[in-house]
Design a protein around this motif. Structure first.
Motif, PDB file in Angstrom:
ATOM      1  N   UNK A 166      -9.655   6.713  -2.805  1.00 61.26           N
ATOM      2  CA  UNK A 166      -8.228   6.798  -3.138  1.00 61.26           C
ATOM      3  C   UNK A 166      -7.858   8.091  -3.849  1.00 61.26           C
ATOM      4  N   UNK A 167      -8.805   8.684  -4.581  1.00 63.25           N
ATOM      5  CA  UNK A 167      -8.506   9.897  -5.332  1.00 63.25           C
ATOM      6  C   UNK A 167      -8.211  11.097  -4.430  1.00 63.25           C
ATOM      7  N   UNK A 168      -8.505  10.984  -3.127  1.00 63.10           N
ATOM      8  CA  UNK A 168      -8.185  12.095  -2.225  1.00 63.10           C
ATOM      9  C   UNK A 168      -6.677  12.299  -2.098  1.00 63.10           C
ATOM     10  N   UNK A 169      -5.905  11.305  -2.487  1.00 64.62           N
ATOM     11  CA  UNK A 169      -4.461  11.496  -2.505  1.00 64.62           C
ATOM     12  C   UNK A 169      -3.986  12.322  -3.684  1.00 64.62           C
ATOM     13  N   UNK A 170      -4.896  12.597  -4.617  1.00 68.04           N
ATOM     14  CA  UNK A 170      -4.510  13.311  -5.839  1.00 68.04           C
ATOM     15  C   UNK A 170      -5.066  14.722  -5.891  1.00 68.04           C
ATOM     16  N   UNK A 171      -5.452  15.272  -4.725  1.00 73.06           N
ATOM     17  CA  UNK A 171      -5.834  16.677  -4.696  1.00 73.06           C
ATOM     18  C   UNK A 171      -4.699  17.516  -5.272  1.00 73.06           C
ATOM     19  N   UNK A 172      -5.055  18.663  -5.832  1.00 70.28           N
ATOM     20  CA  UNK A 172      -4.027  19.581  -6.341  1.00 70.28           C
ATOM     21  C   UNK A 172      -3.223  20.097  -5.157  1.00 70.28           C
TER      22      UNK A 172
END
Length: 310
Positions: A166-172
């Motif tokens: 899920x953290x791949x949605x929070x890339x810069x």
């Protein structure tokens, strides 16, 4: 092809930077040399790296695939190892010990196996990361917290499995331009957090994803290319909110249903074949240039270049 272009462009940049100040230093940093020689050992001393010799200058392009940046005192900033079917090893963990590395290209090494070590997240200065067309396996590493400078991430054509974190949605999102996870063994539903991704190129083709992928689209996004072909996605195509910037869209070989969405005037490449779409094919933009292969094997599409609607 995009990987090759990026690779050559970066090489040119590092050549230019190194040559303009080559007189400042004739030797790369001794710690970089030590780490590179350890990497060579972990690669089982392949002939590809025969130019990596102790006490020679690993800068100034004496060592295959290595370049140093004049902006950071001739520290190794670029490493590219590729195109060797004889190289056989696991992914070398010591790559994580090149502290100033900004570009890492590992591709076309089919006998490179094992997981991508989590220690690679130590490379916090990375802008370009390609690990493609190898035999590496395991889940996708979670890069998002550490790789705040990342611009391009290409993990395509490997044996990676599992779901997208899920953290791949929070890339810069102000930095990341492209994400390519295509041609792996990834599966499951996409995390809803991917709705936050706003990048130019997104490729998830030929995995085993299922469910809804509509969160990848959005009228306010800057996306140019989306390829989600060869999965088991199922959602209403007609309800997509497309960006005016999209020029290439491939959703073929899925279970997508409904009719065509609005705002497709700027799409210059389209493939919706092998789905469950219905309705009349639009007569807008470049649609008159798309042939039958772009639309075949759907439930009830009609109109040119398919048979006319009754």
């Amino acid at each position: 092809m995009s990987t090759i272009i990026t690779n050559l462009f970066l090489l040119f940049i590092f050549i230019f930077l190194s040559q303009t100040t080559s007189s400042l230093s004739k030797r790369c940093h001794p710690e970089d040399e030590r780490v590179l020689l350890q990497i060579k050992k972990e690669f089982n001393n392949p002939s590809l790296l025969s130019s990596w010799k102790p006490h020679t200058d690993c800068c100034n392009f004496n060592w295959y695939g290595v370049a140093c940046s004049a902006l950071i005192n001739q520290r190794v900033g670029y490493l590219s190892i590729s195109n060797d079917t004889n190289l056989s090893s696991q992914f070398p963990p010591s790559i994580a010990n090149i502290p100033y590395l900004e570009a890492l290209f590992i591709f076309d090494l089919p006998n490179l196996t094992g997981p991508i070590p989590h220690s690679i997240t130590k490379l916090t200065k990375l802008k370009y990361l390609t690990i493609s067309s190898t035999g590496v396996t395991g889940p996708i590493p979670n890069f998002t917290d550490q790789f705040t400078n990342l611009v391009n991430l290409d993990l395509s054509h490997n044996n990676l499995f599992g779901t997208i974190p899920p953290t791949y949605g929070y890339f810069n999102n102000s930095n990341v331009a492209s994400l390519d996870l295509s041609y792996n063994n990834l599966s499951g539903k996409l995390p809803i957090s991917l709705a936050m991704l706003d990048i130019y190129l997104l490729e998830l083709a030929y995995n085993n994803f299922e469910g809804d992928a509509s969160m990848l689209f959005g009228s306010n996004k800057k996306t140019l290319v989306i390829d989600i072909s060869g999965n088991r996605f199922a959602f209403d195509f007609g309800r997509l909110d497309l960006s005016q910037t999209i020029t290439s869209l491939d959703v073929s070989h899925n279970k997508i249903y409904g009719n065509f969405p609005m705002a497709m005037e700027n799409v210059t490449f389209l493939n919706v074949s092998y789905n469950r779409l219905c309705g009349e094919i639009p007569k807008v933009g470049y649609f008159n240039t798309f042939d039958v292969s772009s639309f075949i094997h759907n439930k009830c599409l009609c109109g040119s270049p398919l048979p006319s609607c009754k």
